[in-house]
Design an enzyme around this catalytic site. Sequence first.
Site, PDB file in Angstrom:
ATOM      1  N   SER A   1      14.795   8.266  38.696  1.00 36.85           N
ATOM      2  CA  SER A   1      15.876   9.151  38.867  1.00 36.85           C
ATOM      3  C   SER A   1      15.846   9.825  39.930  1.00 36.85           C
ATOM      4  CB  SER A   1      15.873   9.918  37.462  1.00 36.85           C
ATOM      5  OG  SER A   1      17.110  10.872  37.640  1.00 36.85           O
TER       6      SER A   1
ATOM      7  N   HIS B   1      17.652   4.932  39.829  1.00 32.59           N
ATOM      8  CA  HIS B   1      18.751   5.392  38.848  1.00 32.59           C
ATOM      9  C   HIS B   1      19.262   6.682  39.610  1.00 32.59           C
ATOM     10  CE1 HIS B   1      20.150   6.034  34.913  1.00 32.59           C
ATOM     11  NE2 HIS B   1      20.109   7.323  35.042  1.00 32.59           N
TER      12      HIS B   1
ATOM     13  N   ASP C   1      22.244   9.663  38.831  1.00 38.24           N
ATOM     14  CA  ASP C   1      22.978  10.514  37.853  1.00 38.24           C
ATOM     15  C   ASP C   1      24.289  11.226  38.811  1.00 38.24           C
ATOM     16  OD1 ASP C   1      21.403   9.915  35.546  1.00 38.24           O
ATOM     17  OD2 ASP C   1      20.141  11.448  36.095  1.00 38.24           O
TER      18      ASP C   1
ATOM     19  N   MET D   1      27.290  13.469  37.763  1.00 38.89           N
ATOM     20  CA  MET D   1      27.558  14.499  36.742  1.00 38.89           C
ATOM     21  C   MET D   1      28.646  15.619  37.420  1.00 38.89           C
ATOM     22  SD  MET D   1      23.846  16.041  35.859  1.00 38.89           S
ATOM     23  CE  MET D   1      22.209  15.231  36.097  1.00 38.89           C
TER      24      MET D   1
ATOM     25  N   HIS E   1      24.437   5.904  36.791  1.00 40.40           N
ATOM     26  CA  HIS E   1      24.838   6.754  35.286  1.00 40.40           C
ATOM     27  C   HIS E   1      25.821   7.619  35.499  1.00 40.40           C
ATOM     28  CE1 HIS E   1      22.842   9.117  31.948  1.00 40.40           C
ATOM     29  NE2 HIS E   1      24.272   8.545  31.382  1.00 40.40           N
TER      30      HIS E   1
ATOM     31  N   MET F   1      27.884  10.246  34.047  1.00 35.28           N
ATOM     32  CA  MET F   1      27.954  11.635  33.191  1.00 35.28           C
ATOM     33  C   MET F   1      29.053  12.279  33.472  1.00 35.28           C
ATOM     34  SD  MET F   1      23.973  12.689  32.270  1.00 35.28           S
ATOM     35  CE  MET F   1      23.268  12.433  33.873  1.00 35.28           C
TER      36      MET F   1
ATOM     37  N   MET G   1      20.168   7.613  25.522  1.00 30.14           N
ATOM     38  CA  MET G   1      19.466   8.941  25.874  1.00 30.14           C
ATOM     39  C   MET G   1      18.495   9.394  24.851  1.00 30.14           C
ATOM     40  SD  MET G   1      20.988   9.588  28.685  1.00 30.14           S
ATOM     41  CE  MET G   1      20.247  11.215  28.761  1.00 30.14           C
TER      42      MET G   1
ATOM     43  N   GLY H   1      22.271  15.867  30.583  1.00 29.94           N
ATOM     44  CA  GLY H   1      22.376  16.976  31.651  1.00 29.94           C
ATOM     45  C   GLY H   1      21.808  18.216  31.447  1.00 29.94           C
TER      46      GLY H   1
ATOM     47  N   ASP I   1      16.511   6.746  28.885  1.00 25.32           N
ATOM     48  CA  ASP I   1      16.661   8.004  29.785  1.00 25.32           C
ATOM     49  C   ASP I   1      16.204   9.182  28.946  1.00 25.32           C
ATOM     50  OD1 ASP I   1      17.198   9.612  31.886  1.00 25.32           O
ATOM     51  OD2 ASP I   1      19.120   9.018  32.172  1.00 25.32           O
ATOM     52  N   GLY I   2      15.203  10.006  29.668  1.00 26.32           N
ATOM     53  CA  GLY I   2      15.043  11.543  29.081  1.00 26.32           C
ATOM     54  C   GLY I   2      13.576  11.372  28.629  1.00 26.32           C
TER      55      GLY I   2
ATOM     56  N   GLY J   1      11.999  10.524  35.803  1.00 28.67           N
ATOM     57  CA  GLY J   1      12.401  11.631  36.866  1.00 28.67           C
ATOM     58  C   GLY J   1      11.363  12.568  37.215  1.00 28.67           C
TER      59      GLY J   1
END
Length: 218
Positions: free
Chosen positions: A10, A35, A37, A39, A68, A70, A139, A144, A175-176, A197
């Site tokens: 990430s 990856h 993100d 947001m 991704h 979000m 997730m 976030g 992811d997470g 990440g």
Amino acid sequence: MRREYKISPSVFAADLGSLKIQLAELENSHIELLHVDVMDGHFVERIAFGADHIRALKKMTKLPLDVHLMVQNPEVHLDAIIAAGADIITFHQEATTRHLSCLQKIRKAGIKAGIVLNPGTCEDSIKYLLDDIDMILLMTVNPGEGGQHFLTSVLEKIKRVHNLIGNRAIDLEVDGSIDNKTIKLCHEAGANVYVSGGYLFNGNISENIASLRQALAK
């Protein structure tokens, strides 16, 4: 059906001041995806990246960009994200009611398309989309928000989604809070794409990638 595994670092966790160096290190480590993100400050509280950043990343690396979204109402953003050079675009089931039209628009542009499910969203909600997607992203934390712990309750969900996919050519991404311990749990449950990440970018990147791969090999 067990698909080839892929690690997707990430870029949100990267050191932007050393980004070119870190991207080169990822490439030298033969990472499969990057990856990204996006947001919007609405669907999630944070604001991060956008079409211009994706376009810049596209010039800096040969790694396929796993974008991704979000964002609320992803259909509003798709044209810009597609034009910027995304290779994969996933958006949240919870963020729109126009799932099928979004997926079709992405795939019509020659880009892989996928759906993201928050921890509390049931996988039954995307059964009707299975023949129109290339990836499902689950997730394993609430999206976030920083400093969260891996939700072990999602492991059973990974197993159910893996069974739901069956023989379809769909990647199952997680992811997470993915580290060298949780990646093995996700792999055993049926996931084959792993977003990492904080763990991957904290310290020696190459060694951390090797640690993730070693966990998968076991």
